[in-house]
Scaffold this active site. Sequence first.
Site, PDB file in Angstrom:
ATOM      1  CE  LYS A  76     -11.119   3.699   3.294  1.00  0.00           C
ATOM      2  NZ  LYS A  76      -9.683   3.382   3.519  1.00  0.00           N
ATOM      3  CB  ILE A 140       5.428   3.436  10.614  1.00  0.00           C
ATOM      4  CG1 ILE A 140       4.458   4.372   9.899  1.00  0.00           C
ATOM      5  CG2 ILE A 140       5.301   2.014  10.124  1.00  0.00           C
ATOM      6  CD1 ILE A 140       4.849   4.640   8.442  1.00  0.00           C
ATOM      7  CG  ASP A 141       2.614   7.699  11.865  1.00  0.00           C
ATOM      8  OD1 ASP A 141       3.307   7.464  10.862  1.00  0.00           O
ATOM      9  OD2 ASP A 141       1.368   7.802  11.828  1.00  0.00           O
ATOM     10  CG  MET A 183       4.241   7.902   5.099  1.00  0.00           C
ATOM     11  SD  MET A 183       3.521   6.240   5.215  1.00  0.00           S
ATOM     12  CE  MET A 183       2.535   6.206   3.724  1.00  0.00           C
ATOM     13  N   GLY A 184       4.556   9.993   8.686  1.00  0.00           N
ATOM     14  CA  GLY A 184       4.643  10.350  10.106  1.00  0.00           C
ATOM     15  C   GLY A 184       3.443  11.124  10.616  1.00  0.00           C
ATOM     16  CD  GLU A 236       2.436  11.666   6.057  1.00  0.00           C
ATOM     17  OE1 GLU A 236       2.216  11.281   4.901  1.00  0.00           O
ATOM     18  OE2 GLU A 236       2.050  11.036   7.062  1.00  0.00           O
ATOM     19  NE  ARG A 287       1.122   1.424   6.455  1.00  0.00           N
ATOM     20  CZ  ARG A 287       0.031   2.092   6.100  1.00  0.00           C
ATOM     21  NH1 ARG A 287      -0.027   3.393   6.298  1.00  0.00           N
ATOM     22  NH2 ARG A 287      -0.993   1.482   5.578  1.00  0.00           N
TER      23      ARG A 287
HETATM   24  O1  F6P Z   1      -0.223   6.249  10.452  1.00  0.00           O
HETATM   25  C1  F6P Z   1       0.574   5.549   9.566  1.00  0.00           C
HETATM   26  C2  F6P Z   1       0.591   6.197   8.209  1.00  0.00           C
HETATM   27  O2  F6P Z   1       1.461   5.430   7.379  1.00  0.00           O
HETATM   28  C3  F6P Z   1       0.950   7.661   8.197  1.00  0.00           C
HETATM   29  O3  F6P Z   1       2.325   7.888   8.357  1.00  0.00           O
HETATM   30  C4  F6P Z   1       0.391   8.076   6.858  1.00  0.00           C
HETATM   31  O4  F6P Z   1       0.056   9.450   6.849  1.00  0.00           O
HETATM   32  C5  F6P Z   1      -0.865   7.248   6.757  1.00  0.00           C
HETATM   33  O5  F6P Z   1      -0.697   6.148   7.627  1.00  0.00           O
HETATM   34  C6  F6P Z   1      -1.158   6.739   5.371  1.00  0.00           C
HETATM   35  O6  F6P Z   1      -2.371   6.048   5.425  1.00  0.00           O
HETATM   36  P1  F6P Z   1      -2.941   5.182   4.230  1.00  0.00           P
HETATM   37  O7  F6P Z   1      -2.248   3.851   4.266  1.00  0.00           O
HETATM   38  O8  F6P Z   1      -4.386   5.052   4.551  1.00  0.00           O
HETATM   39  O9  F6P Z   1      -2.664   5.897   2.958  1.00  0.00           O
END
Ligand code: F6P
Length: 360
Positions: A76, A140-141, A183-184, A236, A287
Site C-alpha cells: 500500500k 510466490i505466484d 494461493m497464486g 484461488e 508465505r
Molecule cells: O501475490 C502473492 C499473494 O500471496 C497471492 O497469492 C495472494 O492472492 C495475495 O498475495 C494475498 O495478498 P495479501 O497478503 O495482501 O492478503
Amino acid sequence: MQKKRIGILTSGGDCPGLNAVIRGVVKAADKLHWEVIGFIDGFEGLLPPGDYRILDRPSTTHIMPMGGTIIGTTNKGHFVSKVGEGNKTMVAPEIVEKARSLLEKLRIEGLIVVGGDGSLTTALQLFEAGFPIVGVPKTIDNDLEATAMTFGFDSAVAAVVDALDRLQTTAASHKRVMVLEVMGRHAGWIALYGGLAGGANAILVPEIPFSYDKLCEVIKIRDYAGAHATLVVVAEGAVPIGGQEMYQQKSNTGESRLGGIGDVVAREIALRTGKETRTCVLGHLQRGGAPTTLDRILGTRFGVSAVQLIEDNKFGQMVSYQNYQVTGVPIADAVNRLRRVTPESQMVATARAMDICFGD
Ligand code: F6P
C-alpha cells in the site's frame, strides 16, 4: 574518500527468500567496499525524512533462514502504481520528487527494488524518471514474465505439499474428499506444482476452466474402484466453465482479494457425490517460514547479480533466471505480462498421465 552507497527495498507481499537476497546484496557490496542502506517498508522508506538503516555484515548475519524481510514491506502507500491485474496509474510527481531528493541527499548511486509485478511497475516508472534502479523479481505466484522462476515459489509449493501429506492421512481415515485452496492469484503454478508433488487427484487452475460434472464423475469413479479418499487442490483464481473468479468481501480499504472458491467446490462435491467433504484454506502459511534450499540459493544469486548489474551500470534491468543462469533483462520485459500455466504444457500432460483430473 567516501564509500559508494547503494540502497535496497523490499516491496509488495513478502515471501521466503527475501532475506537471502538482502544478505547476498550486502556481502557482494561489501566486497566492492560499498555501503548498503535498507529502506524500511518498501518505497515508503524513500519519503523524507527517510526511514532507513545501514545494512552491513553484522546486521545481516544469520538472516538466511528467516522468513519475511528484515526491512519490512507493504503493498500500500504513496507509490502504488498497480494492484494485481488492475490498471496502471502514475505515482504522483511530487512523491517522485520527494524520493529523488532523499536519494540524492543520501548519495544513493543504485537502488535495488525487490518486488513482484506491481512493485516492478513502480520501479520502472522511477527508472524512467531518472532513478538508478535495478530490479529483483519476487513472488510466490511465479507469474512474472522474463524469468523462468521467482524465489518464494518453491517455499510456497513446499507448504502445499506438506499440507497435502497431512490431509491425505485424515482423508484416508475418514474416506473423505479434502479440498485444499491455495494461493497464486490468476496463475495456477502453485496449485499445479504443489498438487503434482503432493499426490493430488484433481487440480483446478485458472488457466483451465473446470466442470463440476467432470470433477464429480472422477470422484465417483474413484470411490467405486475402492479409492474412497480424494484430494482436490483448487487455485484461488480457479473458475468453473462459464463462471467467474471468486473474491472475498472487499476490505475497508476497498481492496478485492481472491478467495472462497474452495468452499464452493467442496459444497458442490458433497451435493453431487454424497461424499463427506471438507475444505482447508492454506492462506498465508504459504508465505511464511524458512525458505527452501532452492529459494535460499536463488535469492542469494539474485542479490549478488543485482549488485553486479549496478557495477555494470545496467540500470532499468532486473535479474532473471533463465537456463540455469542469472542474467539481466529490461524490467519493461517483465511487467504487465502475466506468465500463466499453459494447458498444453509438458507439466500439465505429466499430471494428466498421473490420472490427475483438471475438471475439463
Ligand atoms: O501475490 C502473492 C499473494 O500471496 C497471492 O497469492 C495472494 O492472492 C495475495 O498475495 C494475498 O495478498 P495479501 O497478503 O495482501 O492478503
